[in-house]
Structures are given as structure tokens and as C-alpha cells.
Design an enzyme around this catalytic site. Structure first.
Site, PDB file in Angstrom:
ATOM      1  N   ASP A 286       0.814  -1.229   0.000  1.00 52.60           N
ATOM      2  CA  ASP A 286       0.000   0.000   0.000  1.00 52.60           C
ATOM      3  C   ASP A 286       0.842   1.271   0.000  1.00 52.60           C
ATOM      4  OD1 ASP A 286      -2.233  -1.633   0.187  1.00 52.60           O
ATOM      5  OD2 ASP A 286      -2.271  -1.562   2.363  1.00 52.60           O
ATOM      6  N   ASP A 510      -8.945  -5.768   8.851  1.00 53.90           N
ATOM      7  CA  ASP A 510      -8.375  -4.727   7.982  1.00 53.90           C
ATOM      8  C   ASP A 510      -8.525  -3.339   8.589  1.00 53.90           C
ATOM      9  OD1 ASP A 510      -7.692  -6.484   5.824  1.00 53.90           O
ATOM     10  OD2 ASP A 510      -9.797  -6.535   5.258  1.00 53.90           O
TER      11      ASP A 510
END
Length: 572
Positions: A286, A510
């Protein structure tokens, strides 16, 4: 840093070493380095008999420069075919490398690194003369005790670390999985060990630290081979587009990242005690793709991503990690490469590959420090969509025109990973790089799994009726409802794919469904809120997230149960 021998060329008297290396020294004693107006560190990294890659680092020891130009001539028939981080051109035997717009400034003591790929036949000798802005360095035929020792040979690494090896089972995750009803069916599966903050190196709240995991890996290894999978995940300004996975370091704290995080990890991994382990690192998920897709002037831009692109600390951090961890001969670096639902579009695909190349040649790193890339880390994109393909047309429209595909070039992770690998090789990464695909949560099984194509009434009914991935949009990433465990970890499942892995441990959240105070720097992201109606990054669709979730990385029992229920292949 590459695993090859180093050529250090000073802008004064130079002493040549072995083929592919040269050592530069100022006139007089070694302590006279201050009299040297510049140095050039020239490394031949890979040489396969008909071609090679090289990295060149210029260090300016004289007055500050606003631009630079390095020139040299080959004695043989070497031809530069492409370069990066410099404008590299060639006329006959003469080569010129000039700065790019972003690296022309060289302060006193400052450095710039660029690389290139070339072809040759016969010999591939180090150039005899280098000229940096009119300062010439001549290489004689000597050699001597000042030659640096060779770096470890990259050929010591096996082509695919997963072949013929067991993979480490994290006892902490295994214990949580086994405590769940039905969890014993998968509690022996290997998962990644996440080093998501500096404290994780020594262990958080009495948990296992990095050395504890490595020691346990040695125990599990026995007399065979064993891979241990580590997730390097602590960049400054981490995950600039998703608040749920923000980290402890602020956007400018690159020095802390280097000295308090990467350097201690490297020191532990380099311990000879662990030399017989195959250590796979997933490097900074990410991060780099955000610098392509979530920056101005795009509608998906975030202020945090604009900051990280401007300060360069994602590129610097990834480059530094690759350089330092790549120094350890039994470390295999795999760089995070997003997923098809993020980077599969034409305006993202090539630009992201170039961004990976930029990071892989920053901070002393080279493409030789990259063993491969990993797709779909901690994501949900289907491995293989069997009921439609990118080349299909229905009712006069291409599948690419469907709302789900939305002009993407890829419909699943396998096709994306294989295509990205080819693209990366074409821009200078080693032809032997392999891909990993995280299949921990992309099974999409259960009662709602389609058994055939959708109705041909329209291209949307055709795609939506046949697709395994049941998300509202491929941009949805947080605790997705309906997801299931995917393919079990396995080596060499498809051409170009080193392994299917469970890098994200199933059952770890998450992000929180609502704001939860914490001391880990993790914020609340509306993409984890089941009631959220979306933003441009998911085409303004519902988030599709499960409710009741804890902060990222914490155990989420309800999700674990759903993943087992919807596993594909099904659990027995």
C-alpha cells in the site's frame, strides 16, 4: 545494494580491480579523500554473457551543482539499451548520462544514482575513463589490497525459494485459529509475520519478536529447507490513502524508519545463526501504487498521498529497505505490486511499473535486490475468473465496457500478475523474477459461488452473473462480506508464479468499523464502515465491509468464521 563487486572510481588517481570493478583513490594517502572533487561508484550487477545491468552512483565533493553530466567510453562493443534515473545516450563507443529533472541538484557531499542495461559480445571491461562535468578519472591496470571484498554472489540464492521447502507456521496465529470452532482445519497453514511497527521487532505486549520467530523457524526447519515470510510495513506516512492502516511514523520521519526499523531488522536477519533459512520479505504494501493513483490531479487524490509523492519518502524508504535487506544473502525481497482492481487500467499499469523501478534503484538499491513482486496482499481479488474473459463480447459490447470491469485490462489476479511480470522484465528487472499471489481471502466460495456464465441479456448481466468476486467494486478492501479462504499455499502453481501464499493471516482485521482509540497510530476509515456509500476510489459504491470489526491487525472472529464458511476450495 547489489550482491556484485563494487567499482569505486574517484575523480583523481584510480586503481583498477577485477573485471567489473575498479577502485579509485586520491593522490597520496587514503586520508586525502577531501581533495577528490567527486567519486563514481560503478557496479556491474548482472552479467549473462551477452548483456548486463549496471548501477552508477555519483558523489559530489566540490561546489554544489544544479545539473550534471557523466561521460565514458567503452573499449569493447557494449551498447546501452535503456536506462533509468538519468538520460543515457550513446554515440559509437561514447556514453553520456545526464540528470533527470528531479535529480539534477547535487549538494556538496550529495549523491545521485542511475542505472542502465546493455548488450555486448566478447569482453565487458570497466571503462577506462570517466568524466564528470569535465573532471576526468583514468583507470590504470593496477590492483591492490585496497580492493573491497566482493558482496555475496546473487547466484547463492535459489530461483524460487518456495520450491522444495516447508513454510513457517506462525505459532501465535495458529493458536488463535485453532481456538475457533472449526479452525483446526487450517491452523497448520503458513502465514506472514507482520512487522508493522518498531516494537514488533522485539515483540508487542509480551508476544514473539523477530528473533523468537526466527528461532522457532529453525526448530520447524529440521533437516530440510524452510521459508519464513516477513511483512516489512512501517513506512513514514504509511498507506496515505487509507486511515485504517496508518502507522506510527509521520511523513517526514524517514531517518527513524532507516535507523530504528530497517537497520535493526537487517542486523537480526544477518545473524549467521539464521543463514540456512530462506527469508522472504514482502516490502511495504500500500505504498508505491498510491504515488500513481491517489495523487493530484486525479479525482482519487488525497492530501497525504500528495505529501508523500512530494517528499519522496516512500521511494527512499522502499529503496533503503531493498538495499539493506538485500545485503543478506538468504533474504528474498518481493515488492508489493497492488492488485488488478487497483493497477490494471492502462493509465496505472505502466506508470506503476516505472514507479517500482524508481524505488528499486533508489538509496543504493538496484534491480538485483528485487527477487520478485507480490500481488493481492491483504486483498480480495479473485485468483481466476472462469466464466468470462477480457476478450468476450455480449450484446455488441466488450466485457471491458461492463460496470464491473470498467475498461480494466484484467479481470483477475493470475492474468494481472503474469502480465505485470512481463512488463517489469521489459523495463530492466531480471528475467528470473517471480510473482507471489496472496490467496488468503480471495476464494469467494459458499452457496453464492456461480457455476457458469451470467445471462447474455447485456454485458452487465453476463459479467455480474458469472463473476466469483462478489464485492460491490474492486476498490473495496476492508473486511469484505462474503469473502472466503482461497487456494491453500503452494509453490510454483503457474508459469511465472513462485507461490500462492497467505501473507495476510486470515482472521486479522483490515480496520475498525467505527472509531476506536488506540496507541498504534491507526485511524478510522469510512471504507470499513458497513453504512458508508463510497468515494471516487470505489466509484461511490457501498463499502461492503462487515460490522463489528476491531482495529487493523487485531483478531476478528466473525470474519474468520465467514472466511472458513466461504472457502474455495471448500474446507473438509
Amino acid at each position: 545494494m547489489s550482491r556484485t563487486r563494487t567499482a569505486l572510481l574517484a575523480a583523481m588517481a584510480l586503481v583498477a580491480g577485477a573485471t567489473g570493478t575498479a577502485i579509485a583513490a586520491a593522490p597520496g594517502a587514503a586520508g586525502a579523500a577531501a581533495a577528490v572533487p567527486c567519486t563514481v561508484d560503478y557496479k556491474v550487477q548482472n552479467d549473462w554473457g551477452s548483456g548486463f545491468t549496471a548501477s552508477v552512483t555519483i558523489t559530489n565533493n566540490s561546489a554544489a551543482k544544479s545539473s550534471w553530466s557523466l561521460k565514458w567510453s567503452y573499449a569493447g562493443n557494449q551498447k546501452v539499451t535503456n536506462g533509468w534515473n538519468a538520460k543515457v545516450s550513446q554515440s559509437g563507443a561514447n556514453v553520456t548520462a545526464a540528470n533527470e529533472s528531479y535529480n539534477g541538484t547535487l549538494a556538496t557531499g550529495g549523491s545521485a544514482t542511475f542505472g542502465f542495461q546493455g548488450t555486448y559480445s566478447g569482453s565487458n571491461a570497466v571503462p577506462a575513463t570517466f568524466t564528470l562535468d569535465g573532471v576526468t578519472c583514468n583507470v590504470d591496470s593496477g590492483g591492490g589490497p585496497t580492493d573491497p571484498p566482493p558482496d555475496p554472489d546473487p547466484t547463492d540464492r535459489v530461483n524460487n525459494p518456495y520450491d522444495g521447502a516447508k513454510v513457517y507456521v506462525n505459532p501465535e496465529w495458529s493458536e488463535k485459529a485453532a481456538a475457533e470452532p472449526g479452525g483446526s482445519r487450517i491452523a497448520n497453514q503458513p502465514t506472514g509475520v507482520w512487522l508493522d511497527r518498531t516494537a514488533a521487532i522485539n515483540g508487542v505486549n509480551g508476544g514473539m519478536g523477530l528473533r523468537d520467530h526466527l528461532d522457532e523457524a529453525l526448530r520447524q526447519k529440521g533437516s530440510g529447507e524452510l521459508v519464513i515470510q516477513l511483512v516489512i510495513y512501517n513506512l513514514p506516512g504509511r498507506d496515505c490513502a487509507a486511515l485504517a492502516s496508518n502507522g506510527e511514523l509521520g511523513p517526514t520521519e524517514i531517518d527513524k524508519y532507516k535507523t530504528q526499523y530497517i537497520d535493526p531488522i537487517k542486523a537480526i536477519l544477518a545473524d549467521e545463526k539464521y543463514a540456512d533459512l530462506r527469508i522472504v520479505t514482502t516490502v511495504e504494501i500500500d505504498s508505491l501504487p498510491n504515488l500513481v493513483t491517489n495523487v493530484s490531479p486525479r479525482a482519487t487524490a488525497t492530501p497525504n498521498c500528495d505529501v508523500m509523492k512530494a517528499n519522496g519518502n516512500y521511494v527512499k524508504g522502499v529503496g533503503y529497505a531493498l538495499n539493506k535487506l538485500g545485503d543478506v544473502p538468504n533474504v528474498y525481497n518481493y515488492v508489493d505490486a497492488g492488485h488488478h482492481g487497483w493497477l490494471g487500467w492502462d493509465d496505472n499499469f505502466g506508470a506503476s511499473a516505472d514507479m517500482f523501478k524508481q524505488a528499486a534503484t533508489a538509496e543504493g538499491a538496484t534491480v538485483a535486490d528485487v527477487h520478485g513482486f507480490i500481488a493481492n496482499t491483504a486483498n480480495y481479488s479473485a485468483l481466476k475468473e472462469d466464466h468470462f474473459s477480457i476478450s468476450d463480447s455480449v450484446a455488441g459490447k466488450s466485457v471491458r465496457e461492463s460496470k464491473w470491469v470498467s475498461w480494466n485490462r484484467y479481470v483477475d489476479e493470475l492474468s494481472y500478475a503474469q502480465a505485470l511480470r512481463e512488463k517489469l522484465v521489459s523495463i530492466g528487472f531480471d528475467s528470473g523474477i517471480g510473482m507471489l499471489i496472496d490467496t488468503s481471502r480471495n476464494g469467494w466460495g459458499g452457496a453464492n459461488r456461480p457455476t457458469g456464465p451470467g445471462a447474455t441479456t447485456s454485458v452487465d448481466t453476463y459479467v455480474d452473473g458469472g463473476r466469483y468476486d462478489r464485492r460491490f467494486n474492486t476498490g473495496n478492501w476492508c473486511n469484505q462480506a462474503g469473502a472466503g479462504l482461497g487456494e491453500r499455499p503452494q509453490a510454483s502453481p503457474e508459469p511465472g508464479i513462485d507461490a500462492y501464499v497467505w501473507m495476510k493471516p486470515p482472521g486479522e482485521s483490515d480496520g475498525a468499523s467505527e472509531h476506536i482509540e488506540n496507541d498504534e497510530g491507526k485511524g478510522f476509515d469510512r471504507m470499513c464502515d458497513p453504512t458508508y456509500t463510497g468515494n471516487p476510489r470505489n466509484d461511490n459504491n457501498m463499502s461492503g465491509a462487515l460490522g463489528g470489526a476491531p482495529i487493523s491487525g487485531h483478531w476478528f472472529s466473525a470474519q474468520f468464521q465467514e472466511l472458513m464458511k466461504n472457502a474455495y476450495p471448500p474446507l473438509s
